[in-house]
Design a protein around this motif. Sequence first.
Motif, PDB file in Angstrom:
ATOM      1  N   ALA A  88      75.565  30.257  29.695  1.00  9.37           N
ATOM      2  CA  ALA A  88      76.238  31.495  30.074  1.00  9.37           C
ATOM      3  C   ALA A  88      76.893  32.124  28.849  1.00  9.37           C
ATOM      4  O   ALA A  88      77.482  31.425  28.014  1.00  9.37           O
ATOM      5  N   GLY A  89      76.748  33.440  28.744  1.00 12.34           N
ATOM      6  CA  GLY A  89      77.256  34.157  27.594  1.00 12.34           C
ATOM      7  C   GLY A  89      76.245  34.329  26.478  1.00 12.34           C
ATOM      8  O   GLY A  89      76.470  35.094  25.540  1.00 12.34           O
ATOM      9  N   SER A 134      73.734  45.715  38.265  1.00 11.55           N
ATOM     10  CA  SER A 134      74.172  44.369  37.909  1.00 11.55           C
ATOM     11  C   SER A 134      73.915  44.024  36.443  1.00 11.55           C
ATOM     12  O   SER A 134      74.488  43.062  35.927  1.00 11.55           O
ATOM     13  N   ARG A 191      74.620  45.142  29.749  1.00 12.20           N
ATOM     14  CA  ARG A 191      74.279  43.810  29.234  1.00 12.20           C
ATOM     15  C   ARG A 191      72.823  43.717  28.801  1.00 12.20           C
ATOM     16  O   ARG A 191      72.503  43.006  27.852  1.00 12.20           O
ATOM     17  N   SER A 239      75.013  38.542  27.143  1.00 14.49           N
ATOM     18  CA  SER A 239      76.088  38.147  28.063  1.00 14.49           C
ATOM     19  C   SER A 239      75.518  37.626  29.375  1.00 14.49           C
ATOM     20  O   SER A 239      75.947  38.026  30.468  1.00 14.49           O
ATOM     21  N   LYS A 294      74.566  35.568  32.652  1.00 12.41           N
ATOM     22  CA  LYS A 294      75.375  34.896  33.671  1.00 12.41           C
ATOM     23  C   LYS A 294      74.468  33.977  34.498  1.00 12.41           C
ATOM     24  O   LYS A 294      73.246  34.223  34.587  1.00 12.41           O
ATOM     25  N   GLU A 348      74.017  33.943  37.523  1.00 14.41           N
ATOM     26  CA  GLU A 348      73.335  34.724  38.559  1.00 14.41           C
ATOM     27  C   GLU A 348      72.144  35.518  38.025  1.00 14.41           C
ATOM     28  O   GLU A 348      71.410  36.134  38.805  1.00 14.41           O
ATOM     29  N   ASP A 349      71.944  35.522  36.720  1.00 10.00           N
ATOM     30  CA  ASP A 349      70.740  36.132  36.148  1.00 10.00           C
ATOM     31  C   ASP A 349      69.542  35.183  36.211  1.00 10.00           C
ATOM     32  O   ASP A 349      68.424  35.578  35.865  1.00 10.00           O
ATOM     33  N   SER A 351      75.816  27.230  33.592  1.00  6.66           N
ATOM     34  CA  SER A 351      77.253  27.572  33.549  1.00  6.66           C
ATOM     35  C   SER A 351      78.032  26.599  32.681  1.00  6.66           C
ATOM     36  O   SER A 351      77.528  25.596  32.230  1.00  6.66           O
TER      37      SER A 351
END
Length: 121
Positions: free
Chosen positions: A14-15, A62, A66, A84, A86, A88-89, A121
């Motif tokens: 993540a990120g 969404s 990004r 960036s 996440k 959820e991507d 995550s």
Amino acid sequence: QVQLVESGGGLVQAGGSLRLSCAASRSIFSISTMGWYRQAPGKQRELVATITSGGSTNYADSVKGRFTISRDNAKSTVYLQMNSLKPEDTAVYYCNAKGTRGPWSAQYDYWGQGTQVTVSS
């Protein structure tokens, strides 16, 4: 025969960032609206971003701010820069080419085989 070949998927924290590429057949690329869609497990396929032959772009809410879609007509390739990221991507990302061609403006709609993007995550 029209082909769309995606690459660039993988596992990222993540990120982090990834860049997807989709190489398309030259016969249609320059006249097509190219798009990226994604499908997460148990969910419907959804639009991520599109770019017209003239360079106009459209993004899902969404991913705005990004992700960036771009195209290189000389290479018949469309890109999706994803920053960036996440969890959820996480999804299978599909390349799509839509348009019309020929004297009767026949519509076409082609899909790639998909590339997996996993964001931990």
